[in-house]
Design a protein around this motif. Structure first.
Motif, PDB file in Angstrom:
ATOM      1  N   ASP A  45       0.822   7.428 -16.521  1.00  0.00           N
ATOM      2  CA  ASP A  45       0.879   7.870 -15.116  1.00  0.00           C
ATOM      3  C   ASP A  45       0.001   7.019 -14.203  1.00  0.00           C
ATOM      4  O   ASP A  45      -0.684   7.528 -13.309  1.00  0.00           O
ATOM      5  N   PHE A  46       0.016   5.723 -14.430  1.00  0.00           N
ATOM      6  CA  PHE A  46      -0.742   4.810 -13.577  1.00  0.00           C
ATOM      7  C   PHE A  46      -0.248   4.902 -12.138  1.00  0.00           C
ATOM      8  O   PHE A  46       0.950   4.864 -11.874  1.00  0.00           O
ATOM      9  N   GLN A  47      -1.168   5.024 -11.199  1.00  0.00           N
ATOM     10  CA  GLN A  47      -0.786   4.930  -9.789  1.00  0.00           C
ATOM     11  C   GLN A  47      -1.975   4.478  -8.955  1.00  0.00           C
ATOM     12  O   GLN A  47      -3.125   4.559  -9.382  1.00  0.00           O
ATOM     13  N   ILE A  48      -1.657   3.958  -7.783  1.00  0.00           N
ATOM     14  CA  ILE A  48      -2.690   3.535  -6.845  1.00  0.00           C
ATOM     15  C   ILE A  48      -2.680   4.499  -5.680  1.00  0.00           C
ATOM     16  O   ILE A  48      -1.634   4.742  -5.070  1.00  0.00           O
ATOM     17  N   ILE A  49      -3.830   5.057  -5.390  1.00  0.00           N
ATOM     18  CA  ILE A  49      -3.953   6.018  -4.289  1.00  0.00           C
ATOM     19  C   ILE A  49      -5.050   5.511  -3.378  1.00  0.00           C
ATOM     20  O   ILE A  49      -6.237   5.610  -3.693  1.00  0.00           O
ATOM     21  N   GLY A  50      -4.638   4.908  -2.264  1.00  0.00           N
ATOM     22  CA  GLY A  50      -5.629   4.352  -1.348  1.00  0.00           C
ATOM     23  C   GLY A  50      -6.432   3.267  -2.030  1.00  0.00           C
ATOM     24  O   GLY A  50      -5.883   2.311  -2.565  1.00  0.00           O
ATOM     25  N   LYS A  51      -7.744   3.437  -2.058  1.00  0.00           N
ATOM     26  CA  LYS A  51      -8.605   2.404  -2.660  1.00  0.00           C
ATOM     27  C   LYS A  51      -8.884   2.688  -4.134  1.00  0.00           C
ATOM     28  O   LYS A  51      -9.717   2.015  -4.748  1.00  0.00           O
ATOM     29  N   TYR A  52      -8.193   3.673  -4.691  1.00  0.00           N
ATOM     30  CA  TYR A  52      -8.447   4.057  -6.078  1.00  0.00           C
ATOM     31  C   TYR A  52      -7.265   3.711  -6.980  1.00  0.00           C
ATOM     32  O   TYR A  52      -6.104   3.750  -6.576  1.00  0.00           O
ATOM     33  N   ILE A  53      -7.602   3.391  -8.243  1.00  0.00           N
ATOM     34  CA  ILE A  53      -6.616   3.263  -9.303  1.00  0.00           C
ATOM     35  C   ILE A  53      -6.780   4.497 -10.173  1.00  0.00           C
ATOM     36  O   ILE A  53      -7.892   4.839 -10.579  1.00  0.00           O
ATOM     37  N   VAL A  54      -5.685   5.172 -10.449  1.00  0.00           N
ATOM     38  CA  VAL A  54      -5.754   6.448 -11.159  1.00  0.00           C
ATOM     39  C   VAL A  54      -4.842   6.389 -12.384  1.00  0.00           C
ATOM     40  O   VAL A  54      -3.755   5.798 -12.340  1.00  0.00           O
TER      41      VAL A  54
END
Length: 240
Positions: free
Chosen positions: A179-188
């Motif tokens: 479930d890799f995703q980029i949310i704003g300035k974060y990598i989650v």
């Protein structure tokens, strides 16, 4: 809240609309409040949907890996165009995503080249052979385009970050993520029972243990101010 059904995949756009795929490859679009907006049924033609991208709410991408075909839908899930990547000699494309200029990034695994493909199927631009910068070519499960960079996540080799010309800017050894995703300035990403959040600018990693109810989910996504989890065919929506 719970969206009941027998779903195998989902995604959410940045407006909070939900796209749900069932085991018959029928795609449904729901509004943020759960009302049905549209249904896309004409999905059996290319086999199973391998991935979906709703980064642009007006342009939904369905990727059929077995046929190397991208189907582009409008916001009401009508077909805008169909792109057969094999016509461009791309036979092994493991990951695609929306590009910053409304084209489509395709990682041609056979050539180890990142290609930008237009809606008519033509190649707008492409990088050189990425193996020249890396020990071995990545095999990414997901691609994302954000802040003038392309993020390529390979759960075995980690995260590769390239500029638009294909120059490697960063490599981070986060492996085993789902479930890799980029949310704003974060990598989650989700790793086992942990939800991990990494800030590139500060190199700060936060880990949070998922509650027991979220430990066996098939897919997890964060969008707007909600956490979406697919479990046993049903979509569970939690407020953050």
């Amino acid at each position: 809240s719970i969206v009941r059904g027998d779903y195998i995949d989902f995604t959410v756009d940045n407006l909070g609309n939900i796209f749900l795929l069932d085991k018959n490859n029928q795609l449904k679009k729901l509004s943020p409040s759960g009302d049905s907006i549209a249904v896309f049924n004409d999905v059996r033609r290319y086999g199973n949907v391998y991935s979906m991208d709703a980064t642009n709410p007006l342009k939904i991408l369905l990727y059929y890996k077995d046929f190397a075909t991208v189907v582009v839908l409008d916001r009401l899930l009508n077909i805008r165009t169909t792109i057969d990547l094999r016509k461009q000699n791309i036979f092994q494309a493991r990951a695609i995503c929306q590009s910053y200029d409304n084209n489509i990034w395709v990682y041609d695994e056979g050539a180890a080249v990142l290609k930008r493909v237009a809606d008519d199927g033509s190649i707008v631009d492409q990088t050189g052979d990425l193996r020249l910068q890396l020990d071995e070519a990545p095999a990414p499960g997901s691609l994302a385009d954000q802040d003038r960079l392309v993020y390529m996540y390979d759960s075995v080799k980690g995260l590769f970050i390239f500029d638009y010309f294909g120059t490697l800017k960063n490599k981070i050894a986060f492996t085993g993520w789902q479930d890799f995703q980029i949310i704003g300035k974060y990598i989650v990403g989700r790793k086992g029972d942990l939800l991990e959040r990494y800030q590139l600018s500060s190199l700060f990693l936060q880990e949070r243990t998922l509650p027991a109810v979220l430990k066996d989910v098939r897919k997890l996504r964060i969008a707007v101010d909600k956490l979406y989890c697919l479990r046993n065919g049903q979509l569970y929506i939690y407020s953050l």
